[in-house]
Design a protein around this motif. Structure first.
Motif, PDB file in Angstrom:
ATOM      1  N   ASN A   1       9.564  83.403  38.586  1.00  0.00           N
ATOM      2  CA  ASN A   1       8.921  83.261  39.895  1.00  0.00           C
ATOM      3  C   ASN A   1       9.938  82.539  40.794  1.00  0.00           C
ATOM      4  OD1 ASN A   1       7.527  82.487  42.135  1.00  0.00           O
ATOM      5  ND2 ASN A   1       5.813  81.532  41.053  1.00  0.00           N
ATOM      6  N   PRO A   2      10.519  83.248  41.795  1.00  0.00           N
ATOM      7  CA  PRO A   2      11.620  82.647  42.568  1.00  0.00           C
ATOM      8  C   PRO A   2      11.232  81.375  43.326  1.00  0.00           C
ATOM      9  CG  PRO A   2      10.904  84.732  43.544  1.00  0.00           C
ATOM     10  CD  PRO A   2      10.177  84.597  42.243  1.00  0.00           C
ATOM     11  N   LYS A   3       9.922  81.153  43.505  1.00  0.00           N
ATOM     12  CA  LYS A   3       9.483  79.940  44.209  1.00  0.00           C
ATOM     13  C   LYS A   3       9.546  78.728  43.297  1.00  0.00           C
ATOM     14  CE  LYS A   3       6.138  82.327  47.176  1.00  0.00           C
ATOM     15  NZ  LYS A   3       6.354  83.714  46.709  1.00  0.00           N
ATOM     16  N   THR A   4       9.545  78.955  41.985  1.00  0.00           N
ATOM     17  CA  THR A   4       9.353  77.883  41.006  1.00  0.00           C
ATOM     18  C   THR A   4      10.617  77.604  40.217  1.00  0.00           C
ATOM     19  OG1 THR A   4       6.998  78.377  40.757  1.00  0.00           O
ATOM     20  CG2 THR A   4       8.062  77.330  38.880  1.00  0.00           C
ATOM     21  N   GLY A   5      11.077  76.363  40.246  1.00  0.00           N
ATOM     22  CA  GLY A   5      12.249  75.981  39.461  1.00  0.00           C
ATOM     23  C   GLY A   5      11.939  75.977  37.963  1.00  0.00           C
ATOM     24  N   MET A   6      12.938  76.393  37.161  1.00  0.00           N
ATOM     25  CA  MET A   6      12.766  76.444  35.692  1.00  0.00           C
ATOM     26  C   MET A   6      12.388  75.094  35.105  1.00  0.00           C
ATOM     27  SD  MET A   6      15.948  78.668  34.273  1.00  0.00           S
ATOM     28  CE  MET A   6      15.936  77.892  32.682  1.00  0.00           C
ATOM     29  N   ILE A   7      12.873  74.030  35.740  1.00  0.00           N
ATOM     30  CA  ILE A   7      12.672  72.695  35.164  1.00  0.00           C
ATOM     31  C   ILE A   7      11.202  72.249  35.219  1.00  0.00           C
ATOM     32  CG2 ILE A   7      13.092  71.287  37.231  1.00  0.00           C
ATOM     33  CD1 ILE A   7      14.932  69.528  35.368  1.00  0.00           C
ATOM     34  N   THR A   8      10.400  72.920  36.045  1.00  0.00           N
ATOM     35  CA  THR A   8       8.998  72.482  36.201  1.00  0.00           C
ATOM     36  C   THR A   8       8.247  72.524  34.870  1.00  0.00           C
ATOM     37  OG1 THR A   8       9.117  73.580  38.351  1.00  0.00           O
ATOM     38  CG2 THR A   8       6.970  72.751  37.662  1.00  0.00           C
ATOM     39  N   ALA A   9       8.357  73.652  34.172  1.00  0.00           N
ATOM     40  CA  ALA A   9       7.663  73.777  32.873  1.00  0.00           C
ATOM     41  C   ALA A   9       8.217  72.747  31.890  1.00  0.00           C
ATOM     42  CB  ALA A   9       7.838  75.189  32.323  1.00  0.00           C
ATOM     43  N   LEU A  10       9.530  72.535  31.950  1.00  0.00           N
ATOM     44  CA  LEU A  10      10.144  71.578  31.007  1.00  0.00           C
ATOM     45  C   LEU A  10       9.621  70.163  31.271  1.00  0.00           C
ATOM     46  CD1 LEU A  10      13.845  72.885  30.987  1.00  0.00           C
ATOM     47  CD2 LEU A  10      11.857  73.670  29.693  1.00  0.00           C
ATOM     48  N   SER A  11       9.380  69.861  32.544  1.00  0.00           N
ATOM     49  CA  SER A  11       8.848  68.541  32.890  1.00  0.00           C
ATOM     50  C   SER A  11       7.442  68.344  32.296  1.00  0.00           C
ATOM     51  CB  SER A  11       8.803  68.402  34.423  1.00  0.00           C
ATOM     52  OG  SER A  11       8.111  67.247  34.794  1.00  0.00           O
ATOM     53  N   VAL A  12       6.633  69.398  32.348  1.00  0.00           N
ATOM     54  CA  VAL A  12       5.275  69.296  31.762  1.00  0.00           C
ATOM     55  C   VAL A  12       5.383  69.143  30.247  1.00  0.00           C
ATOM     56  CG1 VAL A  12       3.047  70.435  31.456  1.00  0.00           C
ATOM     57  CG2 VAL A  12       4.254  70.633  33.642  1.00  0.00           C
ATOM     58  N   ILE A  13       6.294  69.896  29.635  1.00  0.00           N
ATOM     59  CA  ILE A  13       6.470  69.795  28.178  1.00  0.00           C
ATOM     60  C   ILE A  13       6.913  68.365  27.819  1.00  0.00           C
ATOM     61  CG2 ILE A  13       7.853  70.623  26.212  1.00  0.00           C
ATOM     62  CD1 ILE A  13       7.919  73.397  27.763  1.00  0.00           C
ATOM     63  N   ALA A  14       7.799  67.812  28.626  1.00  0.00           N
ATOM     64  CA  ALA A  14       8.253  66.431  28.373  1.00  0.00           C
ATOM     65  C   ALA A  14       7.078  65.454  28.496  1.00  0.00           C
ATOM     66  CB  ALA A  14       9.374  66.059  29.347  1.00  0.00           C
ATOM     67  N   LEU A  15       6.215  65.686  29.491  1.00  0.00           N
ATOM     68  CA  LEU A  15       5.026  64.824  29.663  1.00  0.00           C
ATOM     69  C   LEU A  15       4.092  64.958  28.460  1.00  0.00           C
ATOM     70  CD1 LEU A  15       3.266  63.074  31.765  1.00  0.00           C
ATOM     71  CD2 LEU A  15       2.145  65.231  32.255  1.00  0.00           C
ATOM     72  N   LEU A  16       3.890  66.188  27.996  1.00  0.00           N
ATOM     73  CA  LEU A  16       3.016  66.403  26.828  1.00  0.00           C
ATOM     74  C   LEU A  16       3.602  65.734  25.589  1.00  0.00           C
ATOM     75  CD1 LEU A  16       1.943  70.129  27.376  1.00  0.00           C
ATOM     76  CD2 LEU A  16       0.526  68.082  27.700  1.00  0.00           C
ATOM     77  N   ARG A  17       4.918  65.836  25.429  1.00  0.00           N
ATOM     78  CA  ARG A  17       5.555  65.204  24.257  1.00  0.00           C
ATOM     79  C   ARG A  17       5.296  63.712  24.222  1.00  0.00           C
ATOM     80  NH1 ARG A  17      11.665  67.654  23.836  1.00  0.00           N
ATOM     81  NH2 ARG A  17      11.109  69.665  22.981  1.00  0.00           N
ATOM     82  N   LYS A  18       5.211  63.113  25.421  1.00  0.00           N
ATOM     83  CA  LYS A  18       5.014  61.652  25.482  1.00  0.00           C
ATOM     84  C   LYS A  18       3.618  61.224  25.056  1.00  0.00           C
ATOM     85  CE  LYS A  18       8.282  59.932  28.842  1.00  0.00           C
ATOM     86  NZ  LYS A  18       8.454  59.316  30.136  1.00  0.00           N
ATOM     87  N   GLN A  19       2.655  62.167  25.081  1.00  0.00           N
ATOM     88  CA  GLN A  19       1.268  61.762  24.807  1.00  0.00           C
ATOM     89  C   GLN A  19       1.106  61.164  23.417  1.00  0.00           C
ATOM     90  OE1 GLN A  19      -0.850  61.831  27.473  1.00  0.00           O
ATOM     91  NE2 GLN A  19       1.038  62.551  28.436  1.00  0.00           N
ATOM     92  N   ARG A  20       1.906  61.644  22.452  1.00  0.00           N
ATOM     93  CA  ARG A  20       1.749  61.168  21.085  1.00  0.00           C
ATOM     94  C   ARG A  20       3.076  60.704  20.475  1.00  0.00           C
ATOM     95  NH1 ARG A  20      -3.228  62.558  18.392  1.00  0.00           N
ATOM     96  NH2 ARG A  20      -4.688  61.345  19.610  1.00  0.00           N
ATOM     97  N   ALA A  21       4.131  60.645  21.298  1.00  0.00           N
ATOM     98  CA  ALA A  21       5.443  60.290  20.743  1.00  0.00           C
ATOM     99  C   ALA A  21       5.494  58.813  20.384  1.00  0.00           C
ATOM    100  CB  ALA A  21       6.530  60.612  21.763  1.00  0.00           C
ATOM    101  N   THR A  22       6.221  58.483  19.327  1.00  0.00           N
ATOM    102  CA  THR A  22       6.391  57.095  18.922  1.00  0.00           C
ATOM    103  C   THR A  22       7.386  56.398  19.847  1.00  0.00           C
ATOM    104  OG1 THR A  22       6.052  57.844  16.677  1.00  0.00           O
ATOM    105  CG2 THR A  22       6.984  55.637  16.939  1.00  0.00           C
ATOM    106  N   LEU A  23       8.433  57.107  20.222  1.00  0.00           N
ATOM    107  CA  LEU A  23       9.436  56.548  21.142  1.00  0.00           C
ATOM    108  C   LEU A  23       9.278  57.231  22.495  1.00  0.00           C
ATOM    109  CD1 LEU A  23      12.028  54.887  21.758  1.00  0.00           C
ATOM    110  CD2 LEU A  23      13.339  56.859  20.937  1.00  0.00           C
ATOM    111  N   CYS A  24       8.952  56.453  23.516  1.00  0.00           N
ATOM    112  CA  CYS A  24       8.809  56.994  24.874  1.00  0.00           C
ATOM    113  C   CYS A  24       9.868  56.381  25.762  1.00  0.00           C
ATOM    114  CB  CYS A  24       7.443  56.633  25.455  1.00  0.00           C
ATOM    115  SG  CYS A  24       6.122  57.622  24.824  1.00  0.00           S
ATOM    116  N   VAL A  25      10.623  57.198  26.454  1.00  0.00           N
ATOM    117  CA  VAL A  25      11.677  56.694  27.330  1.00  0.00           C
ATOM    118  C   VAL A  25      11.375  57.111  28.769  1.00  0.00           C
ATOM    119  CG1 VAL A  25      14.153  56.722  27.810  1.00  0.00           C
ATOM    120  CG2 VAL A  25      13.335  56.871  25.443  1.00  0.00           C
ATOM    121  N   GLY A  26      11.485  56.191  29.699  1.00  0.00           N
ATOM    122  CA  GLY A  26      11.210  56.485  31.111  1.00  0.00           C
ATOM    123  C   GLY A  26       9.745  56.221  31.416  1.00  0.00           C
ATOM    124  N   THR A  27       9.467  55.856  32.687  1.00  0.00           N
ATOM    125  CA  THR A  27       8.079  55.547  33.029  1.00  0.00           C
ATOM    126  C   THR A  27       7.349  56.803  33.461  1.00  0.00           C
ATOM    127  OG1 THR A  27       8.899  54.946  35.208  1.00  0.00           O
ATOM    128  CG2 THR A  27       8.423  53.176  33.678  1.00  0.00           C
TER     129      THR A  27
END
Ligand SMILES: NC(=O)C1=CN([C@@H]2O[C@H](COP(=O)(O)OP(=O)(O)OC[C@H]3O[C@@H](n4cnc5c(N)ncnc54)[C@H](OP(=O)(O)O)[C@@H]3O)[C@@H](O)[C@H]2O)C=CC1
Ligand SMILES: O=C([O-])CC(=O)C(=O)O
Length: 271
Positions: free
Chosen positions: A245-271
């Motif tokens: 989708n040319p309107k949407t940057g590829m990194i957007t989905a990766l950002s959500v995946i990173a947020l989901l990973r933080k929900q149960r991760a033992t080591l969380c980096v960044g606020t």
């Protein structure tokens, strides 16, 4: 079989962002599983869903909150309320990518608060919301953002249609809009979710200033931000590779995946 301790995640919308998140969940994110999806046309997405290792249930938009602890909204902003309201009413968390749509539905935040739900806005296609959040604990004096997108990434924006602007034959960059993030979100609902996320992290949609440029000289979605605060002055920039989708940057989905990973991760980096 689903582990009862796993957080169940449901995805509303299987487009450029939703399919990447579904695939990442299906491949495995610590402590999370994909429990349900909502799509407009199940037949269109049958091959994708059937190809997942653990195909999720397909449910109507307003029912996915029943099957999930976290609902990820990645549909057009017109569907935001239909997805988020039933979820937060049930005390679920809703991850919102069509964050521009939140401005006209801000009562959802009160609804979530009243019912023990949460609304999580990922950094998305942007950068540095951790620093903006931190600066906002002190005093931010100004936030300015300039967005440049290739022509294909802006086609169909209401602001362009309403003002009858021809961007198809541009040879040089054209400033389309200058004003608040709130007004920008109205004119470019599929283009400046990032500005709204920035505004909610900082000084709000009326004080966050932005420009939108149609730029035939760029191949990426380019965002530059200047923040002036009592604790720091900082400049940030990101040049996003467009997704299918040319309107949407590829990194957007990766950002959500990173947020989901933080929900149960033992080591969380960044606020
Ligand atoms: N926060 C951020 O940083 C960013 C946010 N965004 C926003 O994220 C959202 C999703 O973007 P993207 O994935 O690129 O968009 P896409 O157009 O690729 O996908 C949207 C999906 O939503 C589906 N959909 C539409 N209506 C419904 C409905 N009634 N019920 C269920 N599904 C529906 C579409 O279905 P179908 O396949 O049938 O058409 C499509 O699969 C957009 O609002 C976009 O503006 C984008 C970039 C950055
Ligand atoms: O992907 C991007 O660069 C930003 C975007 O579309 C949005 O904020 O809606």
């Amino acid at each position: 079989m689903t582990d009862r301790n796993e957080l169940r995640v449901a995805i509303a919308g299987l487009g450029s962002i939703g399919t990447k998140i579904a695939t990442a969940l299906d491949q495995g994110i610590e402590g999370l599983s994909l429990s349900a999806v909502a799509v407009r046309d199940p037949a269109k997405h049958q091959a994708f869903i059937g190809g997942l290792r653990r195909p999720p249930q397909i449910l109507p938009l307003d029912q996915i909150g029943e099957a999930a602890d976290i609902v990820v909204e990645c549909a057009p902003s017109s569907q935001l309320r239909a997805i988020v309201e039933p979820a937060v009413k049930r005390g679920r968390a809703a991850v919102v990518v069509s964050v521009g749509g939140l401005l006209d539905n801000f009562d959802l935040v009160d609804l979530a608060r009243a019912n023990g739900g949460r609304i999580l806005v990922p950094t998305g296609a942007l950068i540095g919301l951790d620093a903006v959040n931190a600066a906002a604990v002190g005093t931010i004096h100004s936030v300015k953002m300039v967005t440049r997108k290739p022509i294909d990434g802006l086609k169909g924006a209401p602001f362009i249609i309403q003002n009858n602007i021809d961007i198809d034959n541009l040879r040089e960059p054209l400033k389309l809009f200058e004003g608040s993030a709130r007004e920008a979100a109205k004119g470019f609902p599929a283009n400046v979710n990032v500005a709204v996320a920035l505004s909610l992290a900082g000084i709000g949609p009326d004080r966050t200033q932005m420009q939108v440029w149609a730029d035939p000289t760029v191949a990426r979605n380019v965002h530059r931000i200047e923040v002036e605060a009592d604790s720091a002055r900082f400049s940030m920039g990101i040049e996003n590779v467009p997704s299918e989708n040319p309107k949407t940057g590829m990194i957007t989905a990766l950002s959500v995946i990173a947020l989901l990973r933080k929900q149960r991760a033992t080591l969380c980096v960044g606020t």
